[in-house]
Structures are given as C-alpha cells and as structure tokens.
Design a protein around this motif. Structure first.
Motif, PDB file in Angstrom:
ATOM      1  N   GLU A   1      -8.270 -51.118  73.644  1.00  0.00           N
ATOM      2  CA  GLU A   1      -8.887 -49.850  73.237  1.00  0.00           C
ATOM      3  C   GLU A   1      -7.849 -48.742  73.150  1.00  0.00           C
ATOM      4  OE1 GLU A   1     -12.471 -46.823  74.682  1.00  0.00           O
ATOM      5  OE2 GLU A   1     -12.186 -48.761  75.655  1.00  0.00           O
TER       6      GLU A   1
ATOM      7  N   LYS B   1      -3.922 -48.937  73.206  1.00  0.00           N
ATOM      8  CA  LYS B   1      -2.860 -49.935  73.266  1.00  0.00           C
ATOM      9  C   LYS B   1      -1.675 -49.476  74.115  1.00  0.00           C
ATOM     10  CE  LYS B   1      -1.759 -52.637  69.742  1.00  0.00           C
ATOM     11  NZ  LYS B   1      -1.140 -53.179  68.493  1.00  0.00           N
TER      12      LYS B   1
ATOM     13  N   ARG C   1      -2.410 -49.882  77.702  1.00  0.00           N
ATOM     14  CA  ARG C   1      -2.463 -51.285  78.084  1.00  0.00           C
ATOM     15  C   ARG C   1      -1.049 -51.869  78.200  1.00  0.00           C
ATOM     16  NH1 ARG C   1      -4.021 -54.655  81.440  1.00  0.00           N
ATOM     17  NH2 ARG C   1      -4.322 -56.808  80.727  1.00  0.00           N
TER      18      ARG C   1
END
Length: 324
Positions: A49, A51, A54
C-alpha cells in the motif's frame, strides 16, 4: 553469519558495484548469508500500500538480525540512507566495514587531522575502512595497450577489484562479535540532542532556544570544533543514544551524513526523533509514494517539523513511537 551490504540505490553503477561485491562475498560465504537491499526486497515487483514504508520495514527487519555490515560510501556527498544504516548497525553492536573508492581525504580545518570522510563520525564508528589511496596506477611499460581509454579503464578497474577483495577479507575475518553494550536510560528525561544542518538558515541556536524555553536540557555536537574530532564524534554518538529526544535538521540536497548516521543510531536505541525540514523537496520513483527525504530517513523519524511552532508542539507531546 548474516552479512548486510549497504549501498546507494539511485545510480546504476552503484547497484552494479554492490552486486559485484555481493557475488564475491556469496562465493566465499554462501548466498544465503548475504543480504543485498533492493535486490532481495525486489522493489520492482513488490506490492504494498505504501511501498517506500514497506521497503524501509523490510530493510530494518534485516538490520535487526545481522552479524556484520559492509557499506559502500563514495565522495564528499555521502548517501544518507547508507549512513543511517551504518548508525543503526553500530548502535546495535554490529561491526561495520566501510569501503570507499574516493582517494581524497578531508579535514575540518586546513591544517587539521586528515579524515577518510567529511564527517568524523564515519571514521569514528567504522570497524575498518578500506579505501583506494590514489588514482589507478598506469600500466607497466612494455605491456600492450589497446587504447588510452581501455588502459585508463583497466587501471581503475584493477583498483576496484582489489578494494572489493580486501573489504570482503576484512568482513569475513572479523574477530568474534563483542557483547552488546546497552546504554541505561538517562537520569534527565528532558534531554534533547540537536544536530544542525550546514545548509539551513535556521541554525542550532534557534532550535536550542526553543528547547530551553520549555525546560529541556540541550546537547549539541562537539566534533566539528574539537581538536580530536574522532573522539568528539564518539561523544556525540553517546549523547544521542542517551538522550530522551533528538531534533535532526535534515535540510540540504541530502541529509548531512553525520546527522543521518545519528538518526540510525537513535532508531536502533528507541530515541524519539523528529526531522526539522522547513523547505522539503520530494523525490519520485516508479510505484513509490513521494518521499521528502531518503526513505530510510523519512520512516526512521516520527515527525517532520516545518517551524518553531511544530518544534514546540512535538516537545510538548508526552508519547509517540517512531514512524518505523
């Protein structure tokens, strides 16, 4: 053993150099022991969601369980993401080998001690520094040379190959990892460490005044004016790791390297950190959200502060967790 290769992502030649280092290291240790960020997190195919966040989480998770790091740093403008990763590793008790192809040395005054990097923090925390000492040596007379360009390439490529092999040998021959030293919580929970940016008009005095005005004890860097900048740099690192909060001015084309390193150390030690960044510029990459700083900086700090009012509001906040 788990080895982490920290390197600049945003230029293809840096990715190639890091991949060559990883290939050589894997040949000696086994590929399962080598982590190459962005290759092993597979940014192009990663679906998330947010990047950038993450990617930060994946790299930080690996930073929390490595045995040693080798970091590639080049030139006077050092990659802030790599410096953040170095700081995280060092504050976690992980040895760091720094490899540089920069043959220049630096000093804080014209006649001051020569350093391998513009900020003495890098030299202070590195377990070992592997550098190329000068331009590549010319070929010996009498050897065939296809062209002057090929000869120039060959002499410098030989230097790179030597440095890579020396860095790998230093990494895999490190002594047994020492026990981690945990800094106890500071007695003064109102302490704030302030790191100014050389690019910012809003200097450390303004930040320090804002902190003192609401009752905080302030610490500022020692290393830039010390006779022994390396020793003073270690004092700065200790001050950040034992502070309650860290105000880091990240203004500039990149976060200043020492500031980035200290942000990584603060993240590893759980020190609340805010980035002072009054005039951000944003970077954009395919499939990734706009970042106002290197993603390793953006997500290692819990807030970005635009002005004095933001600083005072953050100082007044009683709790909060790192954005990571």
């Amino acid at each position: 053993m788990s080895y982490y290769i920290a390197h600049r992502l945003f230029a293809a030649h840096d990715r190639v150099l890091a991949a060559d280092l990883a290939r050589r290291l894997a040949a000696k240790t086994g590929p399962e022991h080598v982590f190459l960020p962005f290759c092993d997190t597979d940014e192009e195919d990663l679906v998330a969601e947010i990047k950038g966040r993450r990617l930060f989480e994946l790299d930080r998770e690996r930073l929390g369980r490595l045995d040693a790091m080798i970091a590639l740093l080049h030139g006077p403008s050092l990659d802030d993401g790599v410096c953040m990763e170095i700081g995280y590793a060092v504050a976690s008790g992980v040895p760091v080998i720094v490899l540089s192809t920069d043959f220049q040395t630096y000093s804080l005054t014209e006649a001051g001690p020569h350093l391998s990097f513009p900020d003495p923090l890098i030299q202070a925390v590195a377990t070992r520094i592997v550098r190329v000492p000068r331009l590549g040596a010319p070929e010996l007379p009498g050897q065939p040379v296809p062209s002057r360009f090929e000869a120039f390439r060959a002499r410098n490529l030989a230097q790179i190959n030597t440095a890579l092999d020396e860095g790998i040998d230093a990494l895999i021959n490190l002594p047994s990892r020492p026990a981690r030293v945990v800094t106890p919580p500071p007695a003064d929970r109102s302490s704030v460490y302030i790191e100014a940016s050389p690019y910012a008009a809003w200097d450390r005095d303004h930040l320090a005044e804002a902190c003192r005005a609401v009752g905080h004890t302030v610490a500022t860097p020692e290393r830039f004016a010390a006779g022994d900048p390396v020793k003073a740099a270690l004092n700065d690192l200790a001050a950040v790791c034992s502070a309650d909060r860290f105000l880091a001015d990240v203004s500039g084309p990149e976060t200043p390297p020492g500031t980035a390193l200290l942000i990584g150390a603060a993240a590893a030690r759980g020190v609340r950190t805010a980035a002072v960044h009054p005039h951000p510029s944003f970077t954009h990459a395919h499939g990734r959200e706009p970042n106002w700083r290197n993603l390793m900086i953006q997500y290692a700090t819990e807030a970005r502060l635009d002005n004095r009012e933001d600083v005072l509001s953050w100082l007044a906040s009683q709790s909060g967790s790192q954005a990571a």
